[in-house]
Design a protein around this motif. Structure first.
Motif, PDB file in Angstrom:
ATOM      1  N   TRP A  36       0.850  -1.180   0.000  1.00  0.00           N
ATOM      2  CA  TRP A  36       0.000   0.000   0.000  1.00  0.00           C
ATOM      3  C   TRP A  36       0.886   1.230   0.000  1.00  0.00           C
ATOM      4  CZ3 TRP A  36      -4.007  -1.169   4.476  1.00  0.00           C
ATOM      5  CH2 TRP A  36      -4.857  -2.187   4.055  1.00  0.00           C
ATOM      6  N   GLY A  37       0.233   2.387  -0.056  1.00  0.00           N
ATOM      7  CA  GLY A  37       0.975   3.638   0.038  1.00  0.00           C
ATOM      8  C   GLY A  37       0.419   4.666  -0.924  1.00  0.00           C
ATOM      9  N   LEU A  38       0.700   5.908  -0.659  1.00  0.00           N
ATOM     10  CA  LEU A  38       0.223   7.015  -1.481  1.00  0.00           C
ATOM     11  C   LEU A  38       1.402   7.669  -2.189  1.00  0.00           C
ATOM     12  CD1 LEU A  38      -2.232   8.641   1.076  1.00  0.00           C
ATOM     13  CD2 LEU A  38      -2.748   6.954  -0.677  1.00  0.00           C
ATOM     14  N   GLU A  39       1.303   7.784  -3.512  1.00  0.00           N
ATOM     15  CA  GLU A  39       2.375   8.422  -4.262  1.00  0.00           C
ATOM     16  C   GLU A  39       2.215   9.940  -4.285  1.00  0.00           C
ATOM     17  OE1 GLU A  39       3.503   6.610  -7.975  1.00  0.00           O
ATOM     18  OE2 GLU A  39       2.386   4.797  -7.487  1.00  0.00           O
ATOM     19  N   GLN A  40       0.974  10.411  -4.246  1.00  0.00           N
ATOM     20  CA  GLN A  40       0.704  11.841  -4.203  1.00  0.00           C
ATOM     21  C   GLN A  40      -0.068  12.143  -2.930  1.00  0.00           C
ATOM     22  OE1 GLN A  40      -1.350  12.744  -7.854  1.00  0.00           O
ATOM     23  NE2 GLN A  40       0.529  12.762  -9.052  1.00  0.00           N
ATOM     24  N   ARG A  41       0.432  13.099  -2.167  1.00  0.00           N
ATOM     25  CA  ARG A  41      -0.209  13.414  -0.892  1.00  0.00           C
ATOM     26  C   ARG A  41      -0.734  14.837  -0.878  1.00  0.00           C
ATOM     27  NH1 ARG A  41       4.962  10.926  -0.318  1.00  0.00           N
ATOM     28  NH2 ARG A  41       5.009   9.474   1.415  1.00  0.00           N
ATOM     29  N   THR A  42      -1.793  15.004  -0.106  1.00  0.00           N
ATOM     30  CA  THR A  42      -2.339  16.327   0.195  1.00  0.00           C
ATOM     31  C   THR A  42      -2.753  16.299   1.655  1.00  0.00           C
ATOM     32  OG1 THR A  42      -4.637  15.766  -0.310  1.00  0.00           O
ATOM     33  CG2 THR A  42      -3.247  16.500  -2.158  1.00  0.00           C
ATOM     34  N   SER A  43      -3.174  17.452   2.145  1.00  0.00           N
ATOM     35  CA  SER A  43      -3.642  17.493   3.529  1.00  0.00           C
ATOM     36  C   SER A  43      -4.851  16.591   3.727  1.00  0.00           C
ATOM     37  CB  SER A  43      -3.996  18.939   3.912  1.00  0.00           C
ATOM     38  OG  SER A  43      -4.981  19.460   3.024  1.00  0.00           O
ATOM     39  N   LEU A  44      -5.619  16.351   2.655  1.00  0.00           N
ATOM     40  CA  LEU A  44      -6.809  15.502   2.759  1.00  0.00           C
ATOM     41  C   LEU A  44      -6.457  14.015   2.751  1.00  0.00           C
ATOM     42  CD1 LEU A  44      -9.188  17.417   0.305  1.00  0.00           C
ATOM     43  CD2 LEU A  44      -9.086  17.569   2.800  1.00  0.00           C
ATOM     44  N   SER A  45      -5.276  13.674   2.246  1.00  0.00           N
ATOM     45  CA  SER A  45      -4.903  12.258   2.155  1.00  0.00           C
ATOM     46  C   SER A  45      -4.228  11.739   3.415  1.00  0.00           C
ATOM     47  CB  SER A  45      -3.969  12.044   0.956  1.00  0.00           C
ATOM     48  OG  SER A  45      -2.721  12.693   1.183  1.00  0.00           O
ATOM     49  N   GLY A  76       7.595  17.041   6.189  1.00  0.00           N
ATOM     50  CA  GLY A  76       7.306  16.259   5.000  1.00  0.00           C
ATOM     51  C   GLY A  76       6.294  15.157   5.269  1.00  0.00           C
ATOM     52  N   TYR A  77       5.508  14.813   4.234  1.00  0.00           N
ATOM     53  CA  TYR A  77       4.516  13.751   4.402  1.00  0.00           C
ATOM     54  C   TYR A  77       5.177  12.414   4.730  1.00  0.00           C
ATOM     55  CZ  TYR A  77       0.892  16.884   2.634  1.00  0.00           C
ATOM     56  OH  TYR A  77       0.008  17.931   2.477  1.00  0.00           O
ATOM     57  N   MET A  78       6.306  12.132   4.108  1.00  0.00           N
ATOM     58  CA  MET A  78       7.030  10.903   4.428  1.00  0.00           C
ATOM     59  C   MET A  78       7.467  10.912   5.892  1.00  0.00           C
ATOM     60  SD  MET A  78      10.438   9.313   2.567  1.00  0.00           S
ATOM     61  CE  MET A  78      11.204  10.936   2.484  1.00  0.00           C
ATOM     62  N   HIS A  79       7.942  12.033   6.367  1.00  0.00           N
ATOM     63  CA  HIS A  79       8.364  12.185   7.757  1.00  0.00           C
ATOM     64  C   HIS A  79       7.177  11.975   8.695  1.00  0.00           C
ATOM     65  CE1 HIS A  79      11.271  14.583  10.559  1.00  0.00           C
ATOM     66  NE2 HIS A  79      10.722  13.558  11.178  1.00  0.00           N
ATOM     67  N   LEU A  80       6.022  12.554   8.347  1.00  0.00           N
ATOM     68  CA  LEU A  80       4.827  12.393   9.170  1.00  0.00           C
ATOM     69  C   LEU A  80       4.378  10.934   9.223  1.00  0.00           C
ATOM     70  CD1 LEU A  80       2.708  15.497   8.079  1.00  0.00           C
ATOM     71  CD2 LEU A  80       3.795  15.136  10.308  1.00  0.00           C
ATOM     72  N   GLU A  81       4.470  10.242   8.087  1.00  0.00           N
ATOM     73  CA  GLU A  81       4.081   8.833   8.058  1.00  0.00           C
ATOM     74  C   GLU A  81       5.019   8.000   8.932  1.00  0.00           C
ATOM     75  OE1 GLU A  81       2.246   9.260   3.546  1.00  0.00           O
ATOM     76  OE2 GLU A  81       4.160   8.223   3.860  1.00  0.00           O
ATOM     77  N   TYR A  82       6.295   8.339   8.925  1.00  0.00           N
ATOM     78  CA  TYR A  82       7.244   7.643   9.798  1.00  0.00           C
ATOM     79  C   TYR A  82       6.892   7.875  11.271  1.00  0.00           C
ATOM     80  CZ  TYR A  82      11.421   7.019  12.623  1.00  0.00           C
ATOM     81  OH  TYR A  82      12.284   6.663  13.629  1.00  0.00           O
ATOM     82  N   ILE A  83       6.624   9.118  11.640  1.00  0.00           N
ATOM     83  CA  ILE A  83       6.284   9.435  13.033  1.00  0.00           C
ATOM     84  C   ILE A  83       5.038   8.676  13.458  1.00  0.00           C
ATOM     85  CG2 ILE A  83       5.495  11.278  14.576  1.00  0.00           C
ATOM     86  CD1 ILE A  83       7.273  13.201  12.959  1.00  0.00           C
ATOM     87  N   TYR A  84       4.037   8.628  12.589  1.00  0.00           N
ATOM     88  CA  TYR A  84       2.793   7.937  12.949  1.00  0.00           C
ATOM     89  C   TYR A  84       3.031   6.439  13.112  1.00  0.00           C
ATOM     90  CZ  TYR A  84      -2.141   6.673  12.986  1.00  0.00           C
ATOM     91  OH  TYR A  84      -3.361   6.181  13.354  1.00  0.00           O
TER      92      TYR A  84
END
Length: 342
Positions: A36-45, A76-84
């Motif tokens: 899974w994973g998102l290639e394009q991110r936004t605040s809504l994703s 960064g979104y990648m950074h946020l995903e790591y933190i979560y």
């Protein structure tokens, strides 16, 4: 045996990592994982990404040379995903490019502040994540994924996914494996299929030759070297033994060996680069590391000591090894005259 599948969440910086992401996803699918994973991110994703992380078994961070697109907070979104993923205690494995500076300039962040954030995030992953592996080519990445994702299943076992009609079978399988694990941890030496049993014991003065890689610095430049080192088993016990006086996670075998090679590798580097003044990023060959661990186990120097709260395998030196460490039998001037009593 149950036909299990495991769900993996892939986090990257974005379009710059598309070739690597394709290789990673194809390799995982071939190994029976769902990716899974998102290639394009936004605040809504962001909320959707978090739900995917909640449901996944493992998280893979694929890091190239960009920090990636940032959220409104500047992280960064990648950074946020790591933190979560960390907050959810998900098993995390990182595959990062070995030399980001060598990648094409178009694959780097344009803004200096983003380049600095990338360096900080890369350093953070190296410090915090236990399972970090580097690659240089797409082929390197494929091989690293094939080997290390299989290891993740052993080091961080999860329930995975099975077809709904097999849930009772899964429950029975889990109970059976739990019972087997308790038996193995209390009576390790009795395992019939234990690969360690096929290894012959060695004497303290015997030498073991292995390969490792490192970065050597000379005249303001660095070069990756592949060199060999020969150490006696007494020296290897002296290097690793004190690390495992108390129950310690398995990955510290590689951490301690790489630390030692960073500390002592300059002499090896100077055989190739006579004016080398420093070395870094030493990384022992993974097969050699496995052989060292097997041999120490067979010589009754280390023993499994259960698992920690993150389900990491723990190892500890035996009373026999501790006695050797406390004596002067491992001193370099006596190493070659002492043999391990069988």
């Amino acid at each position: 045996m149950l036909d299990k599948r495991y769900q993996v969440f892939i986090s990257t910086s974005g379009a710059d990592m598309q070739p690597e992401r394709v290789i990673l996803a194809q390799t995982l699918v071939g190994m029976g994982f769902f990716s899974w994973g998102l290639e394009q991110r936004t605040s809504l994703s962001t909320a959707f990404a978090r739900r995917q992380i909640d449901d996944c078994d493992y998280v893979v961070i694929l890091l190239g040379s960009q920090y990636g697109e940032q959220s409104v907070s500047g992280v960064g979104y990648m950074h946020l995903e790591y933190i979560y993923a960390v907050t959810k205690q998900k098993p995390i494995i990182v595959f990062m490019h070995e030399d980001p500076d060598s990648r094409d300039s178009s694959l780097h962040d344009e803004k200096p502040e983003l380049r600095e954030k990338f360096k900080e995030f890369r350093k953070l992953l190296q410090q915090e994540v236990d399972q970090v592996f580097s690659y240089r080519t797409l082929r390197d990445l494929e091989l690293a994924v094939r080997f290390n994702m299989s290891q993740m299943l052993e080091r961080y076992p999860t329930s995975g996914w099975v077809r709904p009609q097999n849930t009772q079978a899964l429950h029975d399988e889990i109970e059976r494996l739990k019972s087997k694990l308790r038996q193995l941890e209390t009576d390790v030496g009795q395992r019939e299929a234990d690969p360690f049993l096929s290894v012959s014991k060695v004497s303290m003065n015997e030498s073991y030759r292995f390969e490792y890689r490192m970065h050597a610095y000379q005249d303001g430049n660095f070069r990756e070297l592949k060199v060999e080192r020969s150490l006696s088993w007494a020296q290897l016990l002296a290097i690793l033994g004190n690390t495992f006086i108390h129950p310690t996670p398995e990955e510290y075998f590689s951490k301690r060996m790489n630390e030692y090679l960073n500390e002592t590798g300059l002499e090896d580097a100077r055989r190739i680069m006579p004016r080398a003044h420093a070395v870094a990023r030493a990384q022992i060959n993974i097969r050699a590391l496995h052989q060292i661990k097997m041999q120490m186990r067979q010589n009754d120097w280390i023993v499994q000591a259960g698992r920690d709260d993150r389900q990491r395998m723990l190892w500890q030196t035996t009373a026999k090894a501790q006695k050797l460490l406390e004596s002067n039998l491992l001193d370099t001037d006596r190493v070659y005259s002492f043999k391990t009593p069988y």
